[in-house]
Structures are given as structure tokens and as C-alpha cells.
Design an enzyme around this catalytic site. Structure first.
Site, mmCIF file in Angstrom:
data_model
loop_
_atom_site.group_PDB
_atom_site.id
_atom_site.type_symbol
_atom_site.label_atom_id
_atom_site.label_comp_id
_atom_site.label_asym_id
_atom_site.label_seq_id
_atom_site.Cartn_x
_atom_site.Cartn_y
_atom_site.Cartn_z
ATOM 1 N N LYS A 276 2.524 -3.447 7.290
ATOM 2 C CA LYS A 276 2.683 -3.646 5.838
ATOM 3 C C LYS A 276 4.100 -3.266 5.404
ATOM 4 C CE LYS A 276 -0.012 -4.713 3.196
ATOM 5 N NZ LYS A 276 -0.445 -6.064 2.738
ATOM 6 N N TYR B 211 -1.136 -0.369 11.170
ATOM 7 C CA TYR B 211 -1.422 -1.060 9.897
ATOM 8 C C TYR B 211 -0.287 -0.822 8.904
ATOM 9 C CZ TYR B 211 -3.195 -1.539 5.107
ATOM 10 O OH TYR B 211 -3.327 -1.846 3.764
ATOM 11 N N THR C 135 0.816 -1.225 0.000
ATOM 12 C CA THR C 135 0.000 0.000 0.000
ATOM 13 C C THR C 135 0.849 1.274 0.000
ATOM 14 O OG1 THR C 135 -1.386 1.291 1.516
ATOM 15 C CG2 THR C 135 -0.177 -0.471 2.501
ATOM 16 N N ASP C 136 0.257 2.368 -0.484
ATOM 17 C CA ASP C 136 0.941 3.672 -0.443
ATOM 18 C C ASP C 136 1.173 4.140 1.000
ATOM 19 O OD1 ASP C 136 -1.732 4.238 0.210
ATOM 20 O OD2 ASP C 136 -1.980 5.854 -1.264
ATOM 21 N N GLU C 137 0.405 3.545 1.944
ATOM 22 C CA GLU C 137 0.488 4.008 3.335
ATOM 23 C C GLU C 137 1.862 3.753 3.956
ATOM 24 O OE1 GLU C 137 -2.746 3.668 5.907
ATOM 25 O OE2 GLU C 137 -4.230 3.445 4.317
HETATM 26 N N1 LIG Z 1 -8.254 -1.653 -0.106
HETATM 27 C C1 LIG Z 1 -7.293 -0.770 -0.393
HETATM 28 O O1 LIG Z 1 -7.562 0.410 -0.633
HETATM 29 C C2 LIG Z 1 -5.843 -1.220 -0.458
HETATM 30 C C3 LIG Z 1 -4.903 -0.362 -1.043
HETATM 31 C C4 LIG Z 1 -3.588 -0.793 -1.156
HETATM 32 C C5 LIG Z 1 -3.224 -2.045 -0.701
HETATM 33 N N2 LIG Z 1 -4.135 -2.857 -0.121
HETATM 34 C C6 LIG Z 1 -3.701 -4.193 0.321
HETATM 35 O O2 LIG Z 1 -4.391 -5.135 -0.481
HETATM 36 C C7 LIG Z 1 -4.642 -6.327 0.256
HETATM 37 C C8 LIG Z 1 -6.123 -6.651 0.200
HETATM 38 O O3 LIG Z 1 -6.870 -5.561 0.728
HETATM 39 P P1 LIG Z 1 -8.458 -5.623 0.832
HETATM 40 O O4 LIG Z 1 -8.939 -4.231 0.872
HETATM 41 O O5 LIG Z 1 -8.972 -6.558 -0.177
HETATM 42 O O6 LIG Z 1 -8.620 -6.270 2.293
HETATM 43 P P2 LIG Z 1 -9.866 -6.965 2.976
HETATM 44 O O7 LIG Z 1 -9.792 -6.600 4.413
HETATM 45 O O8 LIG Z 1 -11.120 -6.705 2.215
HETATM 46 O O9 LIG Z 1 -9.561 -8.539 2.818
HETATM 47 C C9 LIG Z 1 -8.524 -9.194 3.496
HETATM 48 C C10 LIG Z 1 -8.707 -10.688 3.285
HETATM 49 O O10 LIG Z 1 -7.613 -11.361 3.944
HETATM 50 C C11 LIG Z 1 -8.143 -12.441 4.702
HETATM 51 N N3 LIG Z 1 -7.229 -12.708 5.823
HETATM 52 C C12 LIG Z 1 -6.985 -11.899 6.895
HETATM 53 N N4 LIG Z 1 -6.098 -12.487 7.721
HETATM 54 C C13 LIG Z 1 -5.762 -13.677 7.159
HETATM 55 C C14 LIG Z 1 -4.877 -14.714 7.517
HETATM 56 N N5 LIG Z 1 -4.170 -14.675 8.659
HETATM 57 N N6 LIG Z 1 -4.749 -15.785 6.688
HETATM 58 C C15 LIG Z 1 -5.479 -15.866 5.539
HETATM 59 N N7 LIG Z 1 -6.339 -14.912 5.165
HETATM 60 C C16 LIG Z 1 -6.484 -13.820 5.948
HETATM 61 C C17 LIG Z 1 -9.517 -11.987 5.143
HETATM 62 O O11 LIG Z 1 -10.348 -13.065 5.531
HETATM 63 C C18 LIG Z 1 -9.993 -11.252 3.900
HETATM 64 O O12 LIG Z 1 -10.600 -12.151 2.998
HETATM 65 C C19 LIG Z 1 -4.122 -6.062 1.669
HETATM 66 O O13 LIG Z 1 -2.861 -6.644 1.768
HETATM 67 C C20 LIG Z 1 -4.039 -4.552 1.756
HETATM 68 O O14 LIG Z 1 -3.017 -4.164 2.632
HETATM 69 C C21 LIG Z 1 -5.464 -2.475 0.006
#
Ligand SMILES: NC(=O)c1ccc[n+]([C@@H]2O[C@H](COP(=O)([O-])OP(=O)(O)OC[C@H]3O[C@@H](n4cnc5c(N)ncnc54)[C@H](O)[C@@H]3O)[C@@H](O)[C@H]2O)c1
Length: 340
Positions: free
Chosen positions: A151, A147, A123-125
Site C-alpha cells: 500500500k 500488506y 491506510t494508516d498502516e
Molecule cells: N478495512 C480497513 O480497515 C481499511 C482501512 C484503511 C484502508 N483500507 C483500504 O481500503 C480499501 C478497501 O478495503 P476493504 O476492507 O473494503 O477490503 P476488502 O478486502 O473487503 O475488499 C477488497 C475488494 O477488492 C477486490 N479486488 C481485489 N483484488 C482485485 C483486483 N486485482 N482487481 C479488482 N478488484 C480486486 C476484491 O474482490 C474485493 O471486492 C483497500 O485498499 C484497503 O487497503 C481498509
């Protein structure tokens, strides 16, 4: 033909990406390993549950044995699994350190031992607050909350495993993603569903924090390009460059839904709230990627989706999904494995 182990595929981005990948890479196979935390929703993938190239397995990336038993069967791992909500990380950081850092460490160990490719979804964060200019992939990591620290720690481990053990690793660092199937605790789906329920919009501080936004389809095509053309050991920032203050995002949602700004309710700011994120995405653009959706277009699509899928988000917001459905699903899939 490639066989992918995708972790966290029942969440927002993972589920959108699995559907995208099966549609665009019809030869490939996917096993989705997900712990089904509150954010993991099997409904997100209901339409492909019986797809011949897709299987689900209930599993936790913090469990090294679960990973170790699966990884040898695959060509690569794409790690979406994470705890992702900043507010929850401020209240209780522990699960973030365990899943986001230790979980990634387990995947790296398995990738190292079995010589597999790992794509880390970041993430950009991790760059922290960016008062001016844009962060390139070389900018220092200065995360501002548990968080982003977890990451960032995972990203550093990935880079160290690449340098020390030559693990084939790539990292994507994306700006804020939005679109269908996003859990209604994140700003855009929370505000849309609150309005559909006749509730107010709790906006942090004065709403001046700036985030860049990318529609999920554009994120999927960016990750596709990274997988096809990216170089091992590289980091790829992914962003549209559309930086918008949260107050403006809120106003656009209200406008689009024809509702009054009186529904905005300013609430105390988040502790340690980073004011602005901004990414230099020229590296991924050099690979030939361009976003297709302006924020205004993606927002319209997202709104339509939440309007037409009330059943999906009402089940989550009412707690019905959490209490009953998820446990049933978890039981049913406990012994599921990839059958080929
Ligand atoms: N949503 C955003 O804006 C954004 C932006 C940049 C990066 N990201 C990154 O993208 C990824 C996905 O984000 P998202 O928004 O889809 O998240 P989300 O919270 O919607 O989904 C996370 C998923 O991971 C699963 N999970 C959590 N802990 C787990 C574990 N210990 N073992 C197996 N599965 C597990 C959860 O059950 C869920 O299905 C993350 O790594 C996040 O840091 C998200």
C-alpha cells in the site's frame, strides 16, 4: 453529474461507499469493477443491482487492457481494490504486490493518458509502528508487513505521478474501519461471528496492540468531503482519534453480547506485529469533517447487523458462497458493461 469508475466495490468499504454515494449524489453514475476475489461479495450490493445509475463489471486492475478500455468513459477513478488482510500478506505476499502496487500503477497510467482524476484509498498502516504521538501526512513511510509495504508503494507511485506527470491524485489514509458487510476474517466481524457460533476468540499476543477505529459511515462521509473539497496532490489522514487496545475491543464485544471473558484465547502474536498506529487527522477536520459515531455506538450498530444478517456471514464462513454462488455470479456478469 459525475461518472465514477470504482474498483474493488464488492468489498467491505467499496460496497458501503457505493451505497452511500448513490444515496447522496443521485445524479452520478458508478461502474464497479471488481475481480471478485474471496473478499469480493456481490451480495453486498444486491439491493442496488438494478439501480439505473449503477453497473458491475468483472475485471482485474492488474490487467492494463481491462482498465484502458473503461477509463475514457469516466470522470474519475476511486481505487478501493486491494488485497487487504495482513495475515494473508505474511503467508503469501505476491498477490499484494501485484494488485496493490501493479494494479495501482495500471490505474495511474490510464489516469495519466486520459487525464482523469484518481482517488487512492490507503491506510494508516503505511506509516508503520507509532510508539508515541501521532503521524501527520508528512511522516515517513515505514511499513512493517507486506500488506502495508504494498500500500505504501502504491501511495508513493501516486505522489510521483502527481509531481512528474501532473496526474490529479488524492490519497486517503484511514485508520481501522468496521461495520456491516466486513469479511469475517477481520477482528471485529470475526469475533462477533465466532461468538454467535459459540466459538472462542483468538487474540494475538497479549492484546496490547493499539488501533484507532472508525465506523464505515464516518469513513464514507470523510471520503465525500475529500472528493468535494480536497486539493490535488494531497494526502488526507482519516481517523476518529479513538485508539483502543485489541484486548479492550474484545472485552467490549463480549460485554455487549453478555458473554464471559473466558472465551478469550490468547494465541501466538502475528509476526512483526506493529504495536500502535495513531493518526493526526487535523487536515481533514479543517475541511469540515467530524465523525458522528463513538466506538461504543458503532460497535452496537455493527453487532446488530451481524445478528440480523446471519445468512450473509454464514454463507461465507461455511464456504458455500466461495464454492458455488460467486462462480455463478461471475459467469452471469462476465460480459456486463456500463449501459447509458
Ligand atoms: N478495512 C480497513 O480497515 C481499511 C482501512 C484503511 C484502508 N483500507 C483500504 O481500503 C480499501 C478497501 O478495503 P476493504 O476492507 O473494503 O477490503 P476488502 O478486502 O473487503 O475488499 C477488497 C475488494 O477488492 C477486490 N479486488 C481485489 N483484488 C482485485 C483486483 N486485482 N482487481 C479488482 N478488484 C480486486 C476484491 O474482490 C474485493 O471486492 C483497500 O485498499 C484497503 O487497503 C481498509
Amino acid at each position: 453529474m459525475m461518472r465514477w469508475l470504482i474498483t474493488g466495490g464488492c468489498g467491505f468499504m467499496g460496497s458501503n461507499f457505493i451505497r452511500y454515494w448513490l444515496k447522496n449524489h443521485t445524479e452520478d453514475y458508478i461502474l464497479n469493477l471488481d475481480k471478485l476475489t474471496y473478499a469480493g461479495n456481490p451480495d453486498n450490493l444486491k439491493m442496488i443491482e438494478n439501480h439505473p445509475h449503477y453497473r458491475f463489471v468483472l475485471g482485474d486492475i492488474t490487467d492494463p487492457q481491462a482498465i484502458e478500455s473503461l477509463v475514457p468513459e469516466f470522470d474519475g477513478i476511486i481505487n478501493f481494490a486491494a488485497e487487504t488482510h495482513v495475515d494473508r500478506s505474511i503467508a503469501q505476499p505476491r498477490d499484494f504486490i501485484l494488485t496493490d502496487m501493479v494494479g495501482t500503477y495500471n490505474l495511474l497510467e490510464a489516469a495519466r493518458f486520459h487525464q482523469k482524476k484518481l482517488i487512492q484509498i490507503s491506510t494508516d498502516e503505511v506509516y508503520g509502528n507509532c510508539p508515541s504521538g501521532q503521524n501527520t501526512e508528512q511522516a515517513p513511510l515505514l511499513p512493517g508487513n507486506p500488506y502495508s509495504a504494498s500500500k505504501g508503494g502504491a501511495d508513493l507511485l501516486c505522489l510521483a505521478y502527481h509531481q512528474t506527470y501532473k496526474v490529479d491524485v488524492m490519497i486517503t489514509r484511514s485508520c481501522n474501519c468496521y461495520g456491516p458487510y466486513q469479511y469475517p476474517e477481520k477482528l471485529i466481524p470475526l469475533f462477533i461471528t465466532n461468538l454467535l457460533e459459540g466459538k472462542k476468540l483468538p487474540l494475538y499476543g497479549d492484546g496490547s496492540c493499539i488501533r484507532e477505529w472508525i465506523y464505515i459511515q464516518d469513513y464514507c462521509s470523510a471520503l465525500d468531503i475529500v472528493i468535494q473539497k480536497g486539493k490535488t496532490g494531497e494526502i488526507y489522514n482519516i481517523s476518529t482519534g479513538e485508539g483502543i487496545p485489541n484486548l479492550e475491543v474484545t472485552r467490549l464485544i463480549l460485554q455487549e453480547m453478555g458473554m464471559s471473558e473466558d472465551l478469550i484465547e490468547m494465541v501466538d502474536d502475528r509476526q512483526g506485529h506493529d504495536r500502535r498506529y495513531s493518526l493526526d487527522a487535523s487536515q481533514i477536520r479543517q475541511l469540515g469533517w467530524n465523525p458522528e459515531y463513538l466506538f461504543s455506538m458503532g460497535l452496537k450498530e455493527t453487532l446488530q447487523w451481524y445478528r440480523h444478517n446471519e445468512n450473509w456471514w454464514r454463507k461465507i464462513k461455511s464456504g458455500e458462497y466461495q464454492q458455488y454462488y460467486r462462480q455463478q455470479y461471475a459467469q452471469r456478469h462476465k460480459k456486463s458493461t456500463l449501459e447509458r
